[in-house]
Structure formats: structure tokens, C-alpha cells
Write a protein that holds these residues in place. Structure first.
Motif, short mmCIF file in Angstrom:
data_model
loop_
_atom_site.label_atom_id
_atom_site.label_comp_id
_atom_site.label_asym_id
_atom_site.label_seq_id
_atom_site.Cartn_x
_atom_site.Cartn_y
_atom_site.Cartn_z
N VAL A 207 -23.70 -51.85 -35.36
CA VAL A 207 -23.33 -50.53 -34.85
C VAL A 207 -21.84 -50.31 -35.09
O VAL A 207 -21.02 -51.18 -34.80
CB VAL A 207 -23.63 -50.44 -33.34
N ALA A 208 -21.49 -49.13 -35.59
CA ALA A 208 -20.08 -48.77 -35.75
C ALA A 208 -19.51 -48.44 -34.37
O ALA A 208 -20.17 -47.80 -33.55
CB ALA A 208 -19.94 -47.57 -36.67
N LEU A 209 -18.31 -48.88 -34.09
CA LEU A 209 -17.69 -48.67 -32.79
C LEU A 209 -17.76 -47.22 -32.31
O LEU A 209 -18.11 -46.98 -31.15
CB LEU A 209 -16.25 -49.19 -32.80
N PRO A 210 -17.48 -46.21 -33.14
CA PRO A 210 -17.56 -44.83 -32.67
C PRO A 210 -18.98 -44.39 -32.26
O PRO A 210 -19.14 -43.39 -31.57
CB PRO A 210 -17.08 -44.00 -33.86
N SER A 211 -20.00 -45.14 -32.67
CA SER A 211 -21.38 -44.82 -32.31
C SER A 211 -21.76 -45.35 -30.93
O SER A 211 -22.85 -45.07 -30.44
CB SER A 211 -22.35 -45.41 -33.34
N ILE A 212 -20.86 -46.09 -30.31
CA ILE A 212 -21.13 -46.64 -28.97
C ILE A 212 -20.55 -45.69 -27.93
O ILE A 212 -19.34 -45.45 -27.90
CB ILE A 212 -20.53 -48.05 -28.82
#
Length: 152
Positions: free
Chosen positions: A137-142
């Protein structure tokens, strides 16, 4: 919202560090007149109530001068605690092998809210082990995530 949190982090960080604490993270929760600005501080020696009061006094004065939030809000200063929220990739890297509760902005591999083991961090990519399967998961997607303490 992320931009406001980034601006607040940039504004608050020097004041927190001047008091010899680490700024763990900042979150602003909008709720009309009951909005809350949460400032999490940390230190290798731990955080006391007096530490929170000192940082609150300093940050409150700074916010009164800079006025970055154009609505009413409550200021809360605390330690990240045992269920510490994650704000940066470095936070995940500190807890590789540990369990986290994660909520994504949008579902990936049919998962939006889940508990998983943090298995790797590569730049802004966080890899979780969910039900035996790897999920990157890309950090901005969390949307949000926090540590699940292990008492074993």
C-alpha cells in the motif's frame, strides 16, 4: 485536509523540538464547533502530563499568533501511547513484525479495514501481511493506522 495537517506539522514541529520532544504527528478532526487538533509528542524518556502541558502552552501561543485554522477547535497534546497512530513511513519501519489496524482511503484487494502484520517498508510503500497474503500500500492510500500492542 492533508495539506492543513502538513502545514500544521511544519508550523508546530520547531516549537515541539525546541522543548526537546519529538513531534510524532498531528491530526485535525473537523466536527463543527467541536473540531480537535491533536498533537502527539514523544521522547525516549516517555511523556508526562507536565510535558504535555508545556507543549500545549507553547503550541497554543504559536497558533494564536499564526492563526492557521479558521474555525473553533480544541487543542489536545498527548503521547502517542501504546496504540500509537502512524503518520510517516518511518513509523511503520520502527514496528516491522508488529500488528497494525489499518483503514485505507479505498479498498485494495477487497480490503479497506483490516488488521495485519507490518512486513516491509520501501520508501512510501508499506507491505502488510493480511491473512497470509502480502498487500503493498502506498502511504497516501492509508486513511489511518495504528499499532496493536502485543502483551505476550
Amino acid at each position: 485536509m492533508a495539506r492543513l495537517q502538513d502545514r500544521l506539522t511544519t508550523l508546530i514541529k520547531p516549537a515541539v523540538e525546541a522543548l526537546d520532544f519529538e513531534l510524532w504527528g498531528v491530526e485535525f478532526v473537523r466536527a463543527g464547533k467541536h473540531s480537535t487538533l491533536r498533537v502527539y509528542i514523544d521522547s525516549p524518556e516517555g511523556i508526562s502530563v507536565d510535558d504535555c502541558a508545556d507543549v500545549s502552552h507553547q503550541v497554543s501561543a504559536l497558533l494564536d499568533v499564526e492563526d492557521p485554522i479558521n474555525s473553533e477547535y480544541y487543542l489536545e497534546v498527548s503521547s502517542p501511547g501504546m496504540e500509537r497512530p502512524f503518520f510517516e513511513a518511518a513509523h511503520y519501519a520502527m514496528f516491522i513484525g508488529e500488528q497494525a489496524a489499518v483503514e485505507l482511503v479505498a479498498a485494495q484487494q477487497n480490503k479497506r479495514k483490516f488488521r495485519a502484520q507490518i512486513s516491509a517498508v520501501d520508501g512510501e510503500q508499506i507491505t502488510f501481511l493480511v491473512d497470509g497474503e502480502s498487500l503493498q500500500v502506498a502511504l497516501p492510500s492509508i486513511k489511518k493506522a495504528h499499532l496493536i500492542p502485543n502483551f505476550d
